[in-house]
Design a protein around this motif. Sequence first.
Motif, PDB file in Angstrom:
ATOM      1  N   VAL A 131      33.030  51.153  50.581  1.00 13.34           N
ATOM      2  CA  VAL A 131      34.216  50.861  49.719  1.00 13.34           C
ATOM      3  C   VAL A 131      34.596  49.411  50.127  1.00 13.34           C
ATOM      4  CG1 VAL A 131      36.608  51.074  49.545  1.00 13.34           C
ATOM      5  CG2 VAL A 131      35.140  53.349  49.663  1.00 13.34           C
ATOM      6  N   ARG A 132      34.619  49.052  51.349  1.00 19.96           N
ATOM      7  CA  ARG A 132      34.808  47.547  51.731  1.00 19.96           C
ATOM      8  C   ARG A 132      33.885  46.579  50.868  1.00 19.96           C
ATOM      9  NH1 ARG A 132      34.908  49.389  57.072  1.00 19.96           N
ATOM     10  NH2 ARG A 132      32.953  48.118  57.155  1.00 19.96           N
ATOM     11  N   GLU A 133      32.555  47.220  51.004  1.00 23.45           N
ATOM     12  CA  GLU A 133      31.398  46.146  50.277  1.00 23.45           C
ATOM     13  C   GLU A 133      31.710  45.965  48.723  1.00 23.45           C
ATOM     14  OE1 GLU A 133      28.139  43.486  50.393  1.00 23.45           O
ATOM     15  OE2 GLU A 133      29.694  44.116  51.798  1.00 23.45           O
ATOM     16  N   ILE A 134      32.026  47.160  48.044  1.00 22.88           N
ATOM     17  CA  ILE A 134      32.293  46.964  46.654  1.00 22.88           C
ATOM     18  C   ILE A 134      33.542  46.314  46.318  1.00 22.88           C
ATOM     19  CG2 ILE A 134      33.119  48.464  44.637  1.00 22.88           C
ATOM     20  CD1 ILE A 134      31.547  50.774  45.939  1.00 22.88           C
ATOM     21  N   ALA A 135      34.676  46.205  47.313  1.00 17.76           N
ATOM     22  CA  ALA A 135      35.867  45.536  46.816  1.00 17.76           C
ATOM     23  C   ALA A 135      35.464  43.937  47.210  1.00 17.76           C
ATOM     24  CB  ALA A 135      36.809  45.929  48.012  1.00 17.76           C
ATOM     25  N   ARG A 136      34.926  43.916  48.134  1.00 17.83           N
ATOM     26  CA  ARG A 136      34.226  42.433  48.616  1.00 17.83           C
ATOM     27  C   ARG A 136      33.555  41.796  47.411  1.00 17.83           C
ATOM     28  NH1 ARG A 136      30.326  39.176  50.334  1.00 17.83           N
ATOM     29  NH2 ARG A 136      28.768  41.064  50.397  1.00 17.83           N
ATOM     30  N   LEU A 137      32.827  42.635  46.844  1.00 17.89           N
ATOM     31  CA  LEU A 137      32.150  42.159  45.645  1.00 17.89           C
ATOM     32  C   LEU A 137      32.752  42.215  44.112  1.00 17.89           C
ATOM     33  CD1 LEU A 137      28.694  43.334  46.692  1.00 17.89           C
ATOM     34  CD2 LEU A 137      29.448  41.030  46.796  1.00 17.89           C
ATOM     35  N   LYS A 138      34.155  42.449  44.536  1.00 18.84           N
ATOM     36  CA  LYS A 138      34.914  42.548  43.066  1.00 18.84           C
ATOM     37  C   LYS A 138      34.757  43.641  42.221  1.00 18.84           C
ATOM     38  CE  LYS A 138      36.660  38.346  44.126  1.00 18.84           C
ATOM     39  NZ  LYS A 138      36.360  37.993  45.720  1.00 18.84           N
TER      40      LYS A 138
END
Length: 158
Positions: A131-138
């Motif tokens: 989830v953090r990675e998806i959010a970081r990549l917008k």
Amino acid sequence: MRSVVYPGTFDPITNGHTDLIQRAARLFDRVVVAVAADTHKAPTFSIEERVIMVREVVGQVPGVEVVSFSGLLVTFTRHLDVGVIMRGLRAVSDFEFEFQLAGMNRRMAPDIETLFLTPAEQYAYISSSLVREIARLKGDVSTFVAPNVQAALRARFG
């Protein structure tokens, strides 16, 4: 009173965590969601931010309390006078690590049991790190987390 401790970093709290907390609240009179301050991970959010987010998501569930802790989980669990630690298992890949943790905890505190719960099928693939990675990549994380958590991730990653 039947009580359980559910520890984690909750960075961020996902719908999978929420599912487990709600289900634990049906099994136990008291569920202590223990947000870990000491972690080998580099959290995106501070301990204070994580506690606030978790409280916003599950604070209204009857019998659930959210606290932070540091140090050994078994020491914290004993301090609360709780005899059960609940851990979530998403996949077979989680099992080996969780089994090892449960064994170490049992060795240090044979009076404290570990209970494993699996999340509902629709949440089995969700992890905080993904989830953090998806959010970081917008990317859109709205189906993985509560709205307040989505907003916090958006604010953190721009």
